[in-house]
Design a protein around this motif. Structure first.
Motif, PDB file in Angstrom:
ATOM      1  N   SER A 109     -62.696  49.461  44.581  1.00 40.22           N
ATOM      2  CA  SER A 109     -62.968  48.636  43.659  1.00 40.22           C
ATOM      3  C   SER A 109     -63.253  50.450  42.684  1.00 40.22           C
ATOM      4  O   SER A 109     -62.486  50.099  41.174  1.00 40.22           O
ATOM      5  CB  SER A 109     -64.862  48.729  43.435  1.00 40.22           C
ATOM      6  N   HIS A 130     -59.863  40.318  44.288  1.00 45.10           N
ATOM      7  CA  HIS A 130     -59.099  40.437  45.205  1.00 45.10           C
ATOM      8  C   HIS A 130     -58.659  39.402  46.287  1.00 45.10           C
ATOM      9  O   HIS A 130     -58.872  38.514  45.634  1.00 45.10           O
ATOM     10  CB  HIS A 130     -60.045  40.977  46.571  1.00 45.10           C
ATOM     11  N   ILE A 171     -64.776  42.155  42.119  1.00 49.75           N
ATOM     12  CA  ILE A 171     -63.934  42.608  42.488  1.00 49.75           C
ATOM     13  C   ILE A 171     -62.561  41.795  42.557  1.00 49.75           C
ATOM     14  O   ILE A 171     -62.496  40.867  43.896  1.00 49.75           O
ATOM     15  CB  ILE A 171     -63.996  43.509  43.805  1.00 49.75           C
ATOM     16  N   PRO A 188     -54.646  42.500  42.460  1.00 53.54           N
ATOM     17  CA  PRO A 188     -55.236  43.793  42.204  1.00 53.54           C
ATOM     18  C   PRO A 188     -54.857  43.973  43.745  1.00 53.54           C
ATOM     19  O   PRO A 188     -55.358  45.521  43.609  1.00 53.54           O
ATOM     20  CB  PRO A 188     -56.192  43.959  42.028  1.00 53.54           C
ATOM     21  N   VAL A 189     -56.615  44.012  44.446  1.00 58.35           N
ATOM     22  CA  VAL A 189     -56.922  44.235  45.909  1.00 58.35           C
ATOM     23  C   VAL A 189     -56.319  43.076  46.807  1.00 58.35           C
ATOM     24  O   VAL A 189     -56.354  42.377  46.879  1.00 58.35           O
ATOM     25  CB  VAL A 189     -58.140  44.230  45.484  1.00 58.35           C
ATOM     26  N   SER A 202     -53.241  49.565  42.520  1.00 55.19           N
ATOM     27  CA  SER A 202     -52.958  48.355  43.603  1.00 55.19           C
ATOM     28  C   SER A 202     -53.421  49.109  44.076  1.00 55.19           C
ATOM     29  O   SER A 202     -53.588  50.399  45.391  1.00 55.19           O
ATOM     30  CB  SER A 202     -51.571  47.828  43.365  1.00 55.19           C
ATOM     31  N   VAL A 203     -54.514  48.398  44.909  1.00 58.90           N
ATOM     32  CA  VAL A 203     -54.704  48.551  45.921  1.00 58.90           C
ATOM     33  C   VAL A 203     -54.654  47.491  47.701  1.00 58.90           C
ATOM     34  O   VAL A 203     -54.410  46.628  47.154  1.00 58.90           O
ATOM     35  CB  VAL A 203     -56.893  47.827  46.040  1.00 58.90           C
ATOM     36  N   TRP A 227     -59.767  50.173  41.967  1.00 62.31           N
ATOM     37  CA  TRP A 227     -58.384  48.893  40.350  1.00 62.31           C
ATOM     38  C   TRP A 227     -59.487  48.988  38.984  1.00 62.31           C
ATOM     39  O   TRP A 227     -58.328  49.304  38.200  1.00 62.31           O
ATOM     40  CB  TRP A 227     -59.573  47.878  41.039  1.00 62.31           C
ATOM     41  N   GLN A 228     -60.592  50.052  39.036  1.00 61.55           N
ATOM     42  CA  GLN A 228     -61.231  50.566  38.234  1.00 61.55           C
ATOM     43  C   GLN A 228     -59.803  51.436  37.606  1.00 61.55           C
ATOM     44  O   GLN A 228     -60.224  51.448  35.888  1.00 61.55           O
ATOM     45  CB  GLN A 228     -62.552  51.009  38.001  1.00 61.55           C
TER      46      GLN A 228
END
Length: 139
Positions: free
Chosen positions: A26, A63, A61, A73-74, A34-35, A29-30
């Motif tokens: 989280s 994902h 989140i 993004p996740v 990129s995760v 990403w914030q």
């Protein structure tokens, strides 16, 4: 060079590692990263996918599992290479990622489970042998 950190949790609860991964994903990403969350196996991927849906009631989140959308993004996966480079790798696996150099930051989440401590100490040494300067962060 990739920044390597070992986040050390104070207990041996397995669920704590998953919650810490969600929290770190989280935050990453914030902050516009990129995760990629690297799991041990498909079962852990599915469990983490479910946890991310319910982790924060007040904030979603974004994902997805790697097989569904590797550009989310996740991303949750295992051995797959990241679709986006220079992001954050959260490693829940007991082995080093073969894609470490494709990330700007790698976080290994450690708890006080004796077997995991042994593996993570070995991984810490492996990172050093490969020229990285891993850091320990107590949580």
């Amino acid at each position: 060079m990739t920044r390597i950190e070992f986040y050390v949790l104070p207990d041996s609860e397995q669920a704590g590692r998953a919650r810490a991964a969600c929290q770190l994903a989280s935050k990453g990403w914030q902050h516009g990263l990129s995760v990629f969350i690297r799991c041990q196996d498909d079962q852990q991927c599915n469990e983490l996918d479910e946890l991310l849906w319910t982790f924060r009631a007040e904030r979603f989140i974004p994902h997805e599992l790697h097989g569904v959308d590797p550009l989310a993004p996740v991303v949750i996966g295992t051995e797959q290479p990241p679709a986006s480079v220079q992001g954050l790798l959260i490693n829940l696996s007991t082995t080093l990622s073969p894609h470490t150099d494709q990330f700007s930051r790698v976080i290994e989440i450690v708890n006080q489970q004796p077997e995991l401590l042994t593996v993570c100490r070995d991984n810490f040494r492996l990172y050093r042998q490969r020229g990285y300067d891993p850091k320990r962060v107590e949580l």
